[in-house]
Design a protein around this motif. Structure first.
Motif, PDB file in Angstrom:
ATOM      1  N   PHE A  87     -15.787  -6.073  -8.309  1.00 54.57           N
ATOM      2  CA  PHE A  87     -15.089  -6.546  -7.111  1.00 54.57           C
ATOM      3  C   PHE A  87     -15.914  -6.290  -5.855  1.00 54.57           C
ATOM      4  O   PHE A  87     -15.748  -6.952  -4.857  1.00 54.57           O
ATOM      5  CB  PHE A  87     -13.722  -5.875  -6.978  1.00 54.57           C
ATOM      6  N   SER A  88     -16.811  -5.324  -5.925  1.00 52.83           N
ATOM      7  CA  SER A  88     -17.642  -5.018  -4.771  1.00 52.83           C
ATOM      8  C   SER A  88     -18.918  -5.855  -4.750  1.00 52.83           C
ATOM      9  O   SER A  88     -19.733  -5.732  -3.848  1.00 52.83           O
ATOM     10  CB  SER A  88     -17.994  -3.527  -4.742  1.00 52.83           C
ATOM     11  N   ASP A  89     -19.104  -6.719  -5.740  1.00 56.59           N
ATOM     12  CA  ASP A  89     -20.278  -7.580  -5.829  1.00 56.59           C
ATOM     13  C   ASP A  89     -20.085  -8.749  -4.862  1.00 56.59           C
ATOM     14  O   ASP A  89     -19.453  -9.740  -5.190  1.00 56.59           O
ATOM     15  CB  ASP A  89     -20.451  -8.088  -7.260  1.00 56.59           C
ATOM     16  N   VAL A  90     -20.630  -8.619  -3.665  1.00 53.97           N
ATOM     17  CA  VAL A  90     -20.440  -9.631  -2.637  1.00 53.97           C
ATOM     18  C   VAL A  90     -21.765 -10.337  -2.391  1.00 53.97           C
ATOM     19  O   VAL A  90     -22.752  -9.721  -2.010  1.00 53.97           O
ATOM     20  CB  VAL A  90     -19.937  -8.985  -1.319  1.00 53.97           C
ATOM     21  N   ARG A  91     -21.772 -11.640  -2.660  1.00 50.60           N
ATOM     22  CA  ARG A  91     -22.929 -12.483  -2.348  1.00 50.60           C
ATOM     23  C   ARG A  91     -22.411 -13.701  -1.615  1.00 50.60           C
ATOM     24  O   ARG A  91     -21.475 -14.353  -2.066  1.00 50.60           O
ATOM     25  CB  ARG A  91     -23.653 -12.892  -3.628  1.00 50.60           C
ATOM     26  N   ASP A  92     -23.014 -13.991  -0.504  1.00 51.88           N
ATOM     27  CA  ASP A  92     -22.542 -15.097   0.320  1.00 51.88           C
ATOM     28  C   ASP A  92     -22.812 -16.444  -0.345  1.00 51.88           C
ATOM     29  O   ASP A  92     -23.837 -16.650  -0.979  1.00 51.88           O
ATOM     30  CB  ASP A  92     -23.229 -15.066   1.685  1.00 51.88           C
ATOM     31  N   THR A  93     -21.862 -17.338  -0.163  1.00 54.04           N
ATOM     32  CA  THR A  93     -22.018 -18.735  -0.564  1.00 54.04           C
ATOM     33  C   THR A  93     -22.134 -19.524   0.726  1.00 54.04           C
ATOM     34  O   THR A  93     -21.232 -19.485   1.564  1.00 54.04           O
ATOM     35  CB  THR A  93     -20.795 -19.203  -1.378  1.00 54.04           C
ATOM     36  N   THR A  94     -23.241 -20.230   0.883  1.00 54.89           N
ATOM     37  CA  THR A  94     -23.457 -20.979   2.115  1.00 54.89           C
ATOM     38  C   THR A  94     -23.064 -22.448   1.944  1.00 54.89           C
ATOM     39  O   THR A  94     -22.968 -22.955   0.833  1.00 54.89           O
ATOM     40  CB  THR A  94     -24.931 -20.893   2.553  1.00 54.89           C
ATOM     41  N   ALA A  95     -22.865 -23.096   3.082  1.00 53.42           N
ATOM     42  CA  ALA A  95     -22.446 -24.500   3.075  1.00 53.42           C
ATOM     43  C   ALA A  95     -23.498 -25.404   2.448  1.00 53.42           C
ATOM     44  O   ALA A  95     -23.163 -26.414   1.836  1.00 53.42           O
ATOM     45  CB  ALA A  95     -22.148 -24.962   4.499  1.00 53.42           C
ATOM     46  N   ALA A  96     -24.766 -25.034   2.581  1.00 57.56           N
ATOM     47  CA  ALA A  96     -25.849 -25.836   2.013  1.00 57.56           C
ATOM     48  C   ALA A  96     -26.964 -24.921   1.525  1.00 57.56           C
ATOM     49  O   ALA A  96     -27.087 -23.788   1.975  1.00 57.56           O
ATOM     50  CB  ALA A  96     -26.393 -26.813   3.052  1.00 57.56           C
TER      51      ALA A  96
ATOM     52  N   GLN B  50     -20.612 -32.287   8.398  1.00 59.88           N
ATOM     53  CA  GLN B  50     -19.991 -32.507   9.701  1.00 59.88           C
ATOM     54  C   GLN B  50     -19.306 -31.258  10.235  1.00 59.88           C
ATOM     55  O   GLN B  50     -19.277 -31.030  11.437  1.00 59.88           O
ATOM     56  CB  GLN B  50     -18.982 -33.650   9.611  1.00 59.88           C
ATOM     57  N   VAL B  51     -18.768 -30.435   9.339  1.00 57.15           N
ATOM     58  CA  VAL B  51     -17.960 -29.286   9.735  1.00 57.15           C
ATOM     59  C   VAL B  51     -18.770 -27.988   9.827  1.00 57.15           C
ATOM     60  O   VAL B  51     -18.409 -27.094  10.588  1.00 57.15           O
ATOM     61  CB  VAL B  51     -16.771 -29.118   8.746  1.00 57.15           C
ATOM     62  N   HIS B  52     -19.838 -27.881   9.050  1.00 60.47           N
ATOM     63  CA  HIS B  52     -20.563 -26.617   8.936  1.00 60.47           C
ATOM     64  C   HIS B  52     -22.051 -26.766   9.190  1.00 60.47           C
ATOM     65  O   HIS B  52     -22.645 -27.800   8.911  1.00 60.47           O
ATOM     66  CB  HIS B  52     -20.396 -26.030   7.523  1.00 60.47           C
ATOM     67  N   ASP B  53     -22.635 -25.684   9.693  1.00 57.45           N
ATOM     68  CA  ASP B  53     -24.085 -25.551   9.702  1.00 57.45           C
ATOM     69  C   ASP B  53     -24.503 -25.159   8.285  1.00 57.45           C
ATOM     70  O   ASP B  53     -23.724 -24.536   7.561  1.00 57.45           O
ATOM     71  CB  ASP B  53     -24.524 -24.461  10.683  1.00 57.45           C
TER      72      ASP B  53
ATOM     73  N   ASP C  79     -26.213 -22.798   7.042  1.00 53.13           N
ATOM     74  CA  ASP C  79     -26.157 -21.364   6.729  1.00 53.13           C
ATOM     75  C   ASP C  79     -24.763 -20.752   6.876  1.00 53.13           C
ATOM     76  O   ASP C  79     -24.610 -19.555   6.681  1.00 53.13           O
ATOM     77  CB  ASP C  79     -27.146 -20.589   7.594  1.00 53.13           C
ATOM     78  N   ASP C  80     -23.759 -21.551   7.230  1.00 46.85           N
ATOM     79  CA  ASP C  80     -22.392 -21.028   7.350  1.00 46.85           C
ATOM     80  C   ASP C  80     -21.946 -20.473   6.003  1.00 46.85           C
ATOM     81  O   ASP C  80     -22.148 -21.097   4.954  1.00 46.85           O
ATOM     82  CB  ASP C  80     -21.402 -22.118   7.761  1.00 46.85           C
ATOM     83  N   VAL C  81     -21.318 -19.316   6.039  1.00 49.50           N
ATOM     84  CA  VAL C  81     -20.779 -18.717   4.818  1.00 49.50           C
ATOM     85  C   VAL C  81     -19.417 -19.349   4.537  1.00 49.50           C
ATOM     86  O   VAL C  81     -18.548 -19.389   5.402  1.00 49.50           O
ATOM     87  CB  VAL C  81     -20.661 -17.188   4.948  1.00 49.50           C
ATOM     88  N   ILE C  82     -19.271 -19.843   3.333  1.00 48.63           N
ATOM     89  CA  ILE C  82     -18.041 -20.532   2.939  1.00 48.63           C
ATOM     90  C   ILE C  82     -17.213 -19.624   2.046  1.00 48.63           C
ATOM     91  O   ILE C  82     -17.669 -19.096   1.086  1.00 48.63           O
ATOM     92  CB  ILE C  82     -18.384 -21.836   2.166  1.00 48.63           C
TER      93      ILE C  82
ATOM     94  N   ARG D 156     -32.075 -30.763   0.710  1.00 48.70           N
ATOM     95  CA  ARG D 156     -30.880 -30.045   1.148  1.00 48.70           C
ATOM     96  C   ARG D 156     -29.680 -30.632   0.424  1.00 48.70           C
ATOM     97  O   ARG D 156     -29.489 -31.840   0.373  1.00 48.70           O
ATOM     98  CB  ARG D 156     -30.674 -30.168   2.650  1.00 48.70           C
ATOM     99  N   VAL D 157     -28.896 -29.746  -0.167  1.00 47.27           N
ATOM    100  CA  VAL D 157     -27.667 -30.143  -0.857  1.00 47.27           C
ATOM    101  C   VAL D 157     -26.516 -29.317  -0.283  1.00 47.27           C
ATOM    102  O   VAL D 157     -26.709 -28.186   0.151  1.00 47.27           O
ATOM    103  CB  VAL D 157     -27.801 -29.965  -2.389  1.00 47.27           C
ATOM    104  N   TRP D 158     -25.334 -29.905  -0.298  1.00 46.51           N
ATOM    105  CA  TRP D 158     -24.154 -29.315   0.330  1.00 46.51           C
ATOM    106  C   TRP D 158     -23.114 -28.943  -0.724  1.00 46.51           C
ATOM    107  O   TRP D 158     -22.937 -29.662  -1.707  1.00 46.51           O
ATOM    108  CB  TRP D 158     -23.560 -30.309   1.336  1.00 46.51           C
ATOM    109  N   LEU D 159     -22.408 -27.851  -0.478  1.00 47.51           N
ATOM    110  CA  LEU D 159     -21.388 -27.381  -1.409  1.00 47.51           C
ATOM    111  C   LEU D 159     -20.272 -28.410  -1.537  1.00 47.51           C
ATOM    112  O   LEU D 159     -19.677 -28.824  -0.544  1.00 47.51           O
ATOM    113  CB  LEU D 159     -20.806 -26.042  -0.932  1.00 47.51           C
TER     114      LEU D 159
END
Length: 95
Positions: free
Chosen positions: A49-58, A87-90, A92-95, A11-14
């Motif tokens: 601009f409509s290209d939406v891909r989520d960036t997760t915390a990890a 500490q701040v995010h799960d 799978d949280d979207v950042i 597991r790696v974190w952003l």
């Protein structure tokens, strides 16, 4: 990176999100281990601009896809940011 994590995956974190100077519409996401020793780099080209891909915390990455951080200052920066994100995010949280 496989879609299903294995026991060897890490597991790696952003820790950093930058925009490439060389190419238009290229976002570089850098994830790191909590100790800052290893990093995973992900490049994402935005096609519209409509290209939406989520960036997760990890994310999880295969060990073979991780680089080593040799610079002590960068290692400390990555470790600090990775621990803060944890500490701040799960994961799978979207950042």
């Amino acid at each position: 990176m496989s879609s299903e994590p294995t026991t060897d995956d890490v597991r790696v974190w952003l820790v950093e999100r930058t925009y490439s100077d060389d190419e238009q519409n290229l976002i570089i996401l850098t994830y790191a281990t909590l100790d800052g020793d290893r990093y995973y780099r992900k490049e994402r080209a935005l096609t519209s601009f409509s290209d939406v891909r989520d960036t997760t915390a990890a994310v999880t990455a295969e060990p073979d896809n991780l680089g080593t951080v040799d610079d002590p200052d960068l290692k400390e920066q990555y470790a600090t940011e990775a621990r803060r994100m944890q500490q701040v995010h799960d994961p799978d949280d979207v950042i």
